[in-house]
Design a protein around this motif. Structure first.
Motif, PDB file in Angstrom:
ATOM      1  N   CYS A 156       1.094  -1.010   0.131  1.00 41.18           N
ATOM      2  CA  CYS A 156      -0.383   0.174  -0.094  1.00 41.18           C
ATOM      3  C   CYS A 156       0.960   0.942  -0.219  1.00 41.18           C
ATOM      4  O   CYS A 156       1.757   1.388   1.121  1.00 41.18           O
ATOM      5  N   THR A 157       0.631   2.281  -1.096  1.00 42.19           N
ATOM      6  CA  THR A 157       1.494   3.437  -0.894  1.00 42.19           C
ATOM      7  C   THR A 157       0.596   4.790  -1.255  1.00 42.19           C
ATOM      8  O   THR A 157      -0.497   4.215  -1.418  1.00 42.19           O
ATOM      9  N   GLN A 158       1.527   5.753  -1.133  1.00 40.12           N
ATOM     10  CA  GLN A 158      -0.022   6.997  -1.160  1.00 40.12           C
ATOM     11  C   GLN A 158       1.843   8.003  -1.224  1.00 40.12           C
ATOM     12  O   GLN A 158       3.064   8.124  -0.778  1.00 40.12           O
ATOM     13  N   MET A 159       1.495   9.221  -2.898  1.00 40.94           N
ATOM     14  CA  MET A 159       2.469   9.560  -2.119  1.00 40.94           C
ATOM     15  C   MET A 159       1.890  11.292  -2.338  1.00 40.94           C
ATOM     16  O   MET A 159       0.736  11.524  -1.464  1.00 40.94           O
ATOM     17  N   GLY A 160       2.663  11.982  -1.568  1.00 43.66           N
ATOM     18  CA  GLY A 160       1.759  12.905  -0.934  1.00 43.66           C
ATOM     19  C   GLY A 160       1.696  13.959  -1.806  1.00 43.66           C
ATOM     20  O   GLY A 160       2.073  16.122  -1.702  1.00 43.66           O
ATOM     21  N   ASN A 161       1.096  14.061  -2.718  1.00 45.32           N
ATOM     22  CA  ASN A 161       0.173  14.886  -3.480  1.00 45.32           C
ATOM     23  C   ASN A 161      -0.765  15.011  -3.234  1.00 45.32           C
ATOM     24  O   ASN A 161      -1.761  14.642  -3.294  1.00 45.32           O
ATOM     25  N   GLN A 162      -1.287  15.578  -1.897  1.00 49.62           N
ATOM     26  CA  GLN A 162      -2.689  15.946  -1.055  1.00 49.62           C
ATOM     27  C   GLN A 162      -3.897  16.476  -1.685  1.00 49.62           C
ATOM     28  O   GLN A 162      -5.461  15.997  -1.503  1.00 49.62           O
ATOM     29  N   GLY A 163      -3.763  17.371  -3.315  1.00 53.33           N
ATOM     30  CA  GLY A 163      -4.493  18.122  -3.689  1.00 53.33           C
ATOM     31  C   GLY A 163      -5.498  16.581  -4.364  1.00 53.33           C
ATOM     32  O   GLY A 163      -6.678  16.246  -5.086  1.00 53.33           O
ATOM     33  N   THR A 164      -4.390  15.325  -4.685  1.00 48.86           N
ATOM     34  CA  THR A 164      -5.527  13.964  -5.274  1.00 48.86           C
ATOM     35  C   THR A 164      -6.734  14.098  -4.811  1.00 48.86           C
ATOM     36  O   THR A 164      -8.136  13.208  -4.997  1.00 48.86           O
ATOM     37  N   ALA A 165      -6.523  13.960  -3.688  1.00 51.41           N
ATOM     38  CA  ALA A 165      -7.596  14.143  -2.244  1.00 51.41           C
ATOM     39  C   ALA A 165      -8.901  15.141  -2.387  1.00 51.41           C
ATOM     40  O   ALA A 165     -10.097  14.994  -1.660  1.00 51.41           O
ATOM     41  N   ALA A 166      -8.828  16.256  -3.176  1.00 48.37           N
ATOM     42  CA  ALA A 166      -9.629  17.485  -2.578  1.00 48.37           C
ATOM     43  C   ALA A 166     -10.961  16.547  -4.262  1.00 48.37           C
ATOM     44  O   ALA A 166     -10.392  16.440  -5.023  1.00 48.37           O
ATOM     45  N   SER A 167     -11.583  17.085  -3.440  1.00 48.56           N
ATOM     46  CA  SER A 167     -13.407  17.426  -4.232  1.00 48.56           C
ATOM     47  C   SER A 167     -13.627  18.050  -5.602  1.00 48.56           C
ATOM     48  O   SER A 167     -13.551  17.467  -6.359  1.00 48.56           O
ATOM     49  N   GLY A 168     -13.096  19.129  -5.569  1.00 44.56           N
ATOM     50  CA  GLY A 168     -12.699  19.617  -6.752  1.00 44.56           C
ATOM     51  C   GLY A 168     -11.786  19.317  -7.936  1.00 44.56           C
ATOM     52  O   GLY A 168     -12.005  19.760  -8.903  1.00 44.56           O
ATOM     53  N   LEU A 169     -11.203  19.227  -7.337  1.00 40.62           N
ATOM     54  CA  LEU A 169      -9.797  18.201  -8.595  1.00 40.62           C
ATOM     55  C   LEU A 169     -10.858  16.736  -9.396  1.00 40.62           C
ATOM     56  O   LEU A 169     -10.190  16.974 -10.186  1.00 40.62           O
ATOM     57  N   ARG A 170     -11.468  16.136  -8.313  1.00 47.92           N
ATOM     58  CA  ARG A 170     -11.913  15.048  -8.736  1.00 47.92           C
ATOM     59  C   ARG A 170     -13.121  15.507  -9.842  1.00 47.92           C
ATOM     60  O   ARG A 170     -13.209  14.785 -10.503  1.00 47.92           O
ATOM     61  N   GLU A 171     -13.856  15.819  -9.477  1.00 46.44           N
ATOM     62  CA  GLU A 171     -15.328  16.932 -10.074  1.00 46.44           C
ATOM     63  C   GLU A 171     -14.451  17.469 -11.587  1.00 46.44           C
ATOM     64  O   GLU A 171     -14.735  17.066 -12.289  1.00 46.44           O
ATOM     65  N   ALA A 172     -13.764  18.535 -11.827  1.00 45.97           N
ATOM     66  CA  ALA A 172     -12.378  18.923 -13.029  1.00 45.97           C
ATOM     67  C   ALA A 172     -12.616  17.934 -13.296  1.00 45.97           C
ATOM     68  O   ALA A 172     -13.083  17.560 -14.555  1.00 45.97           O
ATOM     69  N   ALA A 173     -11.831  16.644 -13.196  1.00 45.61           N
ATOM     70  CA  ALA A 173     -10.655  15.378 -13.804  1.00 45.61           C
ATOM     71  C   ALA A 173     -11.847  14.415 -14.412  1.00 45.61           C
ATOM     72  O   ALA A 173     -12.150  14.837 -15.386  1.00 45.61           O
ATOM     73  N   ALA A 174     -13.358  14.446 -13.742  1.00 47.11           N
ATOM     74  CA  ALA A 174     -14.494  13.659 -14.052  1.00 47.11           C
ATOM     75  C   ALA A 174     -15.025  13.783 -15.175  1.00 47.11           C
ATOM     76  O   ALA A 174     -15.521  13.786 -16.550  1.00 47.11           O
ATOM     77  N   GLN A 175     -15.015  16.007 -14.986  1.00 48.29           N
ATOM     78  CA  GLN A 175     -15.960  16.955 -16.407  1.00 48.29           C
ATOM     79  C   GLN A 175     -15.257  16.292 -17.612  1.00 48.29           C
ATOM     80  O   GLN A 175     -15.592  16.065 -18.716  1.00 48.29           O
ATOM     81  N   ILE A 176     -14.107  16.645 -17.238  1.00 49.14           N
ATOM     82  CA  ILE A 176     -12.899  16.163 -18.560  1.00 49.14           C
ATOM     83  C   ILE A 176     -12.945  15.186 -19.447  1.00 49.14           C
ATOM     84  O   ILE A 176     -13.800  15.083 -19.855  1.00 49.14           O
ATOM     85  N   ARG A 177     -13.293  14.011 -18.373  1.00 50.61           N
ATOM     86  CA  ARG A 177     -13.353  13.539 -18.832  1.00 50.61           C
ATOM     87  C   ARG A 177     -14.731  11.999 -19.972  1.00 50.61           C
ATOM     88  O   ARG A 177     -14.594  11.360 -20.605  1.00 50.61           O
ATOM     89  N   ARG A 178     -15.986  13.256 -19.244  1.00 48.73           N
ATOM     90  CA  ARG A 178     -17.183  12.657 -19.589  1.00 48.73           C
ATOM     91  C   ARG A 178     -17.040  13.451 -20.852  1.00 48.73           C
ATOM     92  O   ARG A 178     -17.933  13.556 -21.352  1.00 48.73           O
ATOM     93  N   GLY A 179     -16.441  14.382 -21.497  1.00 49.00           N
ATOM     94  CA  GLY A 179     -16.655  15.064 -22.076  1.00 49.00           C
ATOM     95  C   GLY A 179     -17.108  16.456 -22.473  1.00 49.00           C
ATOM     96  O   GLY A 179     -17.166  17.116 -23.511  1.00 49.00           O
ATOM     97  N   ASP A 180     -17.044  17.144 -20.992  1.00 49.02           N
ATOM     98  CA  ASP A 180     -18.276  18.759 -21.251  1.00 49.02           C
ATOM     99  C   ASP A 180     -16.980  19.748 -22.216  1.00 49.02           C
ATOM    100  O   ASP A 180     -17.998  20.182 -22.386  1.00 49.02           O
ATOM    101  N   ILE A 181     -15.796  19.846 -21.794  1.00 47.43           N
ATOM    102  CA  ILE A 181     -15.331  20.668 -23.021  1.00 47.43           C
ATOM    103  C   ILE A 181     -14.560  20.101 -24.090  1.00 47.43           C
ATOM    104  O   ILE A 181     -14.363  21.053 -24.083  1.00 47.43           O
TER     105      ILE A 181
END
Length: 444
Positions: free
Chosen positions: A155-180
């Motif tokens: 089990c591993t984790q790098m210390g880039n805490q933004g990975t846990a941010a809801s804003g980051l996850r939302e924006a990534a999901a919007q791009i992946r579903r083709g919104d822009i």
């Protein structure tokens, strides 16, 4: 069965397996030490002040700290006052020699050049690993840590805490579903460096402070005399110790775009540094400013894409997205239908533009995080590496992308990259920057 495997099973069985991990809020299942003192995750922390203080305290909240290691006696004693039951070490090698059987997991919060040597030693002995960004000092080390984590099922984790941010996850999901729409360009910029770089090696002779174990600070790096120009904070700008502005911040500010668009394994990378970065300075430090351009080919459903990185005060023209305010750091993802911009390194907040075109845009459903370090601790307890979202399978790929920018900086020419074989196709003389030599006693 190995002792490590038995210990992992015990930790897993001691957790409430039936509870939901993420339930649409930031509440985790929790790990109550009252349930079983013997089941607490036993952490060893390497680098315990600076950024290491928060990693250390996160470990303390999620388990038991059994060992503290730092090359600075003053920093070590400060941490030991907070965790008096932990054994103290200056040398992580001695710590492993004496305590390997008493450690379940490690945190590594050292200068960049010592990340891989400190982490890989523990990982080879079956220790779960939380390691600060950038994951490693070289591209080769990032691949090694990714492969080792998979081989050992750690089990591993790098210390880039933004990975846990809801804003980051939302924006990534919007791009992946083709919104822009299909993305052709990404721009990332930072206010780093905020430390001196771009010059030659210091010439003034200084005595090493008695609290600093200089040989251990050097670790795998070539020998050189102590200077206050390196320790404790300014090491980031020195090629032997740090990874510069790019290594310091790209694993944060680039994170959302990489997650959304699979920005791994670029075809080419080219750097345009400060033109005054010449002579001895090129051997010693990173430039005062640079622009780096990555070119990515097709990646699944994603179209070819260019990534522009800017540091040292450089940034894209705000006219590209006039509705947004381009601050000292930020990211801009440009699609065929619109753009996503954030001035947060962690991408906590963001905007979708033109605002009028996206006023009715629905937010995608995401899995919210219980907290970045909590993900790591839960992964250990559940024995499910995938619960930590910046695990080394993802973080290793991201770090390879990031550090290829430094390879291009040092190469001085456009680099054509063979990601499968970790080879520079067009500049064999630059292959030396993909890996490095290690000082005797600190080999991997």
């Amino acid at each position: 069965m190995s002792r490590n495997a038995t210990r992992r099973d015990f930790l897993k069985q001691s957790t409430a397996l039936g509870a939901a991990m993420w339930v649409g809020s930031s509440t985790s299942t929790g790990w109550t030490q009252e349930r079983s003192a013997n089941a607490a995750i036993r952490f060893a922390c390497i680098g315990v002040e600076g950024k290491g203080s928060s990693d250390r305290d996160d470990a303390g909240r999620h388990g038991e700290i059994v060992a503290l290691c730092d090359i600075d006696d003053e920093r070590l004693e400060k941490a030991a006052a907070r965790y008096p039951n932990a054994k103290k070490y200056n040398d992580y090698r001695k710590m492993y020699d004496e305590m390997a059987g008493q450690i379940d997991a490690i945190t590594v919060s050292t200068p960049d050049h010592s990340h891989a040597p400190a982490a890989i030693r523990g990982m080879k002995e079956g220790k779960h690993c939380f390691c600060q960004k950038p994951l490693t000092y070289t591209v080769t080390e990032a691949r090694m840590m990714r492969e080792l984590a998979a081989e050992k099922k750690l089990c591993t984790q790098m210390g880039n805490q933004g990975t846990a941010a809801s804003g980051l996850r939302e924006a990534a999901a919007q791009i992946r579903r083709g919104d822009i729409g299909q993305v052709k360009e990404v721009h990332i910029w930072t206010n780093r460096p905020i430390w001196p770089q771009g010059g030659g090696r210091p010439t003034e002779v200084e005595a090493c402070p008695p609290n600093v174990h200089w040989d251990l600070f050097l670790g795998p790096a070539p020998e050189r005399p102590y200077s206050s120009a390196y320790h404790p904070f300014k090491w980031r700008g020195w090629i032997d110790f740090g990874t510069g502005a790019l290594g310091d911040m790209a694993c944060h500010t680039l994170n959302m775009s990489a997650m959304a668009l699979d920005l791994f394994n670029p075809l080419t990378v080219e750097a345009m540094p400060d033109p005054e970065w010449t002579g001895e300075a090129r051997k010693e430090t990173y430039p005062k400013f640079s622009t780096i351009v990555y070119e990515f080919g097709p990646r699944g459903d994603f179209a070819p894409c260019k990534l522009f990185w800017y540091d040292g005060g450089k940034r894209p023209d705000n006219a590209i997205c006039p509705e947004a305010e381009f601050k000292a750091s930020g990211s801009l993802v440009i699609g065929e239908k619109g753009m996503i911009h954030s001035s947060s390194d962690y991408h906590n907040e963001y905007g979708v533009y033109p605002a009028a075109s996206f006023k009715d845009l629905s937010k995608p459903e995401i899995v919210t995080s219980p907290g970045h370090f909590t993900e790591f601790a839960n992964a250990i307890k559940e024995n499910k590496p995938e619960l930590a979202k910046s695990n080394f399978d993802y973080a290793g790929r991201l770090t390879e992308t990031v550090l290829l920018g430094n390879v291009a900086l040092r190469a001085g020419k456009k680099v054509e990259w063979d990601a499968v074989n970790l080879k520079i196709k067009n500049l064999p003389e630059a292959q030396q920057y993909v890996s490095r030599e290690y000082r005797k006693g600190f080999e991997l």
